[in-house]
Design a protein around this motif. Structure first.
Motif, PDB file in Angstrom:
ATOM      1  N   GLN A  22      16.377  -5.799 -26.698  1.00  3.20           N
ATOM      2  CA  GLN A  22      15.010  -6.106 -26.289  1.00  3.20           C
ATOM      3  C   GLN A  22      13.974  -5.292 -27.066  1.00  3.20           C
ATOM      4  N   VAL A  23      14.293  -4.044 -27.383  1.00  2.00           N
ATOM      5  CA  VAL A  23      13.370  -3.252 -28.202  1.00  2.00           C
ATOM      6  C   VAL A  23      13.267  -3.874 -29.590  1.00  2.00           C
ATOM      7  N   VAL A  24      14.401  -4.235 -30.170  1.00  2.75           N
ATOM      8  CA  VAL A  24      14.408  -4.871 -31.492  1.00  2.75           C
ATOM      9  C   VAL A  24      13.594  -6.165 -31.452  1.00  2.75           C
ATOM     10  N   ALA A  25      13.770  -6.964 -30.412  1.00  2.00           N
ATOM     11  CA  ALA A  25      13.029  -8.227 -30.300  1.00  2.00           C
ATOM     12  C   ALA A  25      11.526  -7.975 -30.219  1.00  2.00           C
ATOM     13  N   LYS A  26      11.117  -6.964 -29.472  1.00  2.00           N
ATOM     14  CA  LYS A  26       9.688  -6.653 -29.347  1.00  2.00           C
ATOM     15  C   LYS A  26       9.113  -6.158 -30.672  1.00  2.00           C
ATOM     16  N   VAL A  27       9.892  -5.381 -31.413  1.00  3.50           N
ATOM     17  CA  VAL A  27       9.433  -4.894 -32.716  1.00  3.50           C
ATOM     18  C   VAL A  27       9.334  -6.058 -33.699  1.00  3.50           C
ATOM     19  N   MET A  28      10.365  -6.896 -33.745  1.00  3.53           N
ATOM     20  CA  MET A  28      10.365  -8.030 -34.680  1.00  3.53           C
ATOM     21  C   MET A  28       9.252  -9.024 -34.376  1.00  3.53           C
ATOM     22  N   ALA A  29       8.952  -9.201 -33.100  1.00  2.00           N
ATOM     23  CA  ALA A  29       7.903 -10.152 -32.714  1.00  2.00           C
ATOM     24  C   ALA A  29       6.506  -9.571 -32.914  1.00  2.00           C
ATOM     25  N   GLY A  30       6.434  -8.296 -33.244  1.00  2.58           N
ATOM     26  CA  GLY A  30       5.136  -7.659 -33.459  1.00  2.58           C
ATOM     27  C   GLY A  30       4.473  -7.193 -32.175  1.00  2.58           C
ATOM     28  N   GLU A  31       5.175  -7.295 -31.036  1.00  2.00           N
ATOM     29  CA  GLU A  31       4.618  -6.816 -29.768  1.00  2.00           C
ATOM     30  C   GLU A  31       4.493  -5.292 -29.786  1.00  2.00           C
ATOM     31  N   TRP A  32       5.454  -4.638 -30.397  1.00  2.00           N
ATOM     32  CA  TRP A  32       5.435  -3.183 -30.544  1.00  2.00           C
ATOM     33  C   TRP A  32       5.196  -2.896 -32.015  1.00  2.00           C
ATOM     34  N   LYS A  33       4.012  -2.428 -32.332  1.00  2.00           N
ATOM     35  CA  LYS A  33       3.587  -2.190 -33.711  1.00  2.00           C
ATOM     36  C   LYS A  33       4.155  -0.886 -34.271  1.00  2.00           C
ATOM     37  N   ALA A  34       4.228  -0.815 -35.592  1.00  2.00           N
ATOM     38  CA  ALA A  34       4.674   0.397 -36.281  1.00  2.00           C
ATOM     39  C   ALA A  34       3.819   1.578 -35.840  1.00  2.00           C
ATOM     40  N   GLY A  35       4.480   2.680 -35.508  1.00  2.00           N
ATOM     41  CA  GLY A  35       3.789   3.894 -35.107  1.00  2.00           C
ATOM     42  C   GLY A  35       3.482   3.973 -33.619  1.00  2.00           C
ATOM     43  N   ALA A  36       3.683   2.879 -32.898  1.00  2.00           N
ATOM     44  CA  ALA A  36       3.379   2.866 -31.458  1.00  2.00           C
ATOM     45  C   ALA A  36       4.392   3.725 -30.697  1.00  2.00           C
ATOM     46  N   PRO A  37       3.917   4.479 -29.708  1.00  2.00           N
ATOM     47  CA  PRO A  37       4.844   5.303 -28.927  1.00  2.00           C
ATOM     48  C   PRO A  37       5.688   4.450 -27.987  1.00  2.00           C
ATOM     49  N   LEU A  38       6.926   4.847 -27.817  1.00  2.00           N
ATOM     50  CA  LEU A  38       7.804   4.208 -26.843  1.00  2.00           C
ATOM     51  C   LEU A  38       7.723   5.005 -25.552  1.00  2.00           C
ATOM     52  N   PRO A  39       8.088   4.379 -24.444  1.00  2.00           N
ATOM     53  CA  PRO A  39       8.128   5.166 -23.207  1.00  2.00           C
ATOM     54  C   PRO A  39       9.166   6.274 -23.362  1.00  2.00           C
ATOM     55  N   SER A  40       8.957   7.366 -22.650  1.00  2.00           N
ATOM     56  CA  SER A  40       9.941   8.442 -22.716  1.00  2.00           C
ATOM     57  C   SER A  40      11.262   7.934 -22.147  1.00  2.00           C
ATOM     58  N   ILE A  41      12.315   8.637 -22.476  1.00  2.00           N
ATOM     59  CA  ILE A  41      13.640   8.252 -21.975  1.00  2.00           C
ATOM     60  C   ILE A  41      13.637   8.210 -20.454  1.00  2.00           C
ATOM     61  N   ARG A  42      13.042   9.221 -19.831  1.00  2.00           N
ATOM     62  CA  ARG A  42      12.987   9.283 -18.366  1.00  2.00           C
ATOM     63  C   ARG A  42      12.153   8.138 -17.787  1.00  2.00           C
ATOM     64  N   GLU A  43      11.010   7.831 -18.409  1.00  2.00           N
ATOM     65  CA  GLU A  43      10.156   6.744 -17.927  1.00  2.00           C
ATOM     66  C   GLU A  43      10.882   5.407 -17.995  1.00  2.00           C
ATOM     67  N   LEU A  44      11.534   5.153 -19.128  1.00  2.00           N
ATOM     68  CA  LEU A  44      12.235   3.878 -19.288  1.00  2.00           C
ATOM     69  C   LEU A  44      13.420   3.787 -18.330  1.00  2.00           C
ATOM     70  N   ALA A  45      14.119   4.890 -18.148  1.00  2.00           N
ATOM     71  CA  ALA A  45      15.255   4.904 -17.219  1.00  2.00           C
ATOM     72  C   ALA A  45      14.783   4.591 -15.798  1.00  2.00           C
ATOM     73  N   ALA A  46      13.703   5.241 -15.372  1.00  2.00           N
ATOM     74  CA  ALA A  46      13.190   5.014 -14.021  1.00  2.00           C
ATOM     75  C   ALA A  46      12.677   3.580 -13.866  1.00  2.00           C
ATOM     76  N   GLY A  47      11.916   3.110 -14.858  1.00  2.00           N
ATOM     77  CA  GLY A  47      11.360   1.763 -14.792  1.00  2.00           C
ATOM     78  C   GLY A  47      12.401   0.666 -14.858  1.00  2.00           C
ATOM     79  N   SER A  48      13.497   0.935 -15.542  1.00  2.00           N
ATOM     80  CA  SER A  48      14.545  -0.076 -15.717  1.00  2.00           C
ATOM     81  C   SER A  48      15.695   0.090 -14.730  1.00  2.00           C
ATOM     82  N   ARG A  49      15.629   1.169 -13.958  1.00  2.00           N
ATOM     83  CA  ARG A  49      16.676   1.476 -12.970  1.00  2.00           C
ATOM     84  C   ARG A  49      18.048   1.640 -13.611  1.00  2.00           C
ATOM     85  N   VAL A  50      18.063   2.368 -14.727  1.00  2.00           N
ATOM     86  CA  VAL A  50      19.326   2.729 -15.382  1.00  2.00           C
ATOM     87  C   VAL A  50      19.332   4.248 -15.569  1.00  2.00           C
ATOM     88  N   SER A  51      20.468   4.793 -15.942  1.00  2.00           N
ATOM     89  CA  SER A  51      20.555   6.239 -16.099  1.00  2.00           C
ATOM     90  C   SER A  51      19.861   6.703 -17.375  1.00  2.00           C
TER      91      SER A  51
END
Length: 139
Positions: A22-51
């Motif tokens: 999904q990250v690759v798809a967002k980057v390829m589609a241009g939704e996530w632009k070069a240089g854009a920050p990603l959510p922190s590991i903890r933020e993404l884990a909490a938001g996605s309900r994974v470890s």
């Protein structure tokens, strides 16, 4: 930046691979632009309900493949290099091509029939480049 990822605990695909795809798809589609920050590991884990370990593994794989970069104390960002985007597009093309060939085998098509169908599909497309000179998909 839309950071929502749709992860399925019922999928046969491991969660970390779902995150990568999904990250690759967002980057390829241009939704996530070069240089854009990603959510922190903890933020993404909490938001996605994974470890945290699952997200960390996905981020490490994404970093190894050149999709993201991690800066100590700053976080992870979409890689600046267009080479990474080109590489992702090439990988996606190869994956789709392998799927096409597998479908052709299941249908019992020979080499000529596959080529004829590809040529027909290309001739049905308007005469425009498949990719812009700057390496991005035409809109």
């Amino acid at each position: 930046m839309d950071t929502d990822l749709l992860l399925s605990p019922h999928s046969i695909t491991p969660m970390y691979e779902q995150i990568i795809a999904q990250v690759v798809a967002k980057v390829m589609a241009g939704e996530w632009k070069a240089g854009a920050p990603l959510p922190s590991i903890r933020e993404l884990a909490a938001g996605s309900r994974v470890s945290v370990i699952t997200v960390k593994r996905a981020y490490l794989e994404l970093e190894r493949s050149g999709v993201i970069v991690t800066r100590q104390g700053k976080g992870s960002f979409v890689a600046e290099s267009l080479d990474a985007t080109q590489m992702l597009a090439a990988q996606e093309f190869q994956s789709q091509l392998a799927g096409l060939l597998e479908a052709a085998r299941k249908l019992g098509l020979d080499r000529r029939q596959v080529l004829d169908r590809v040529e027909q599909a290309l001739s049905d497309e308007p005469d425009k480049p498949l990719i812009d000179p700057d390496g991005r998909k035409p809109r």
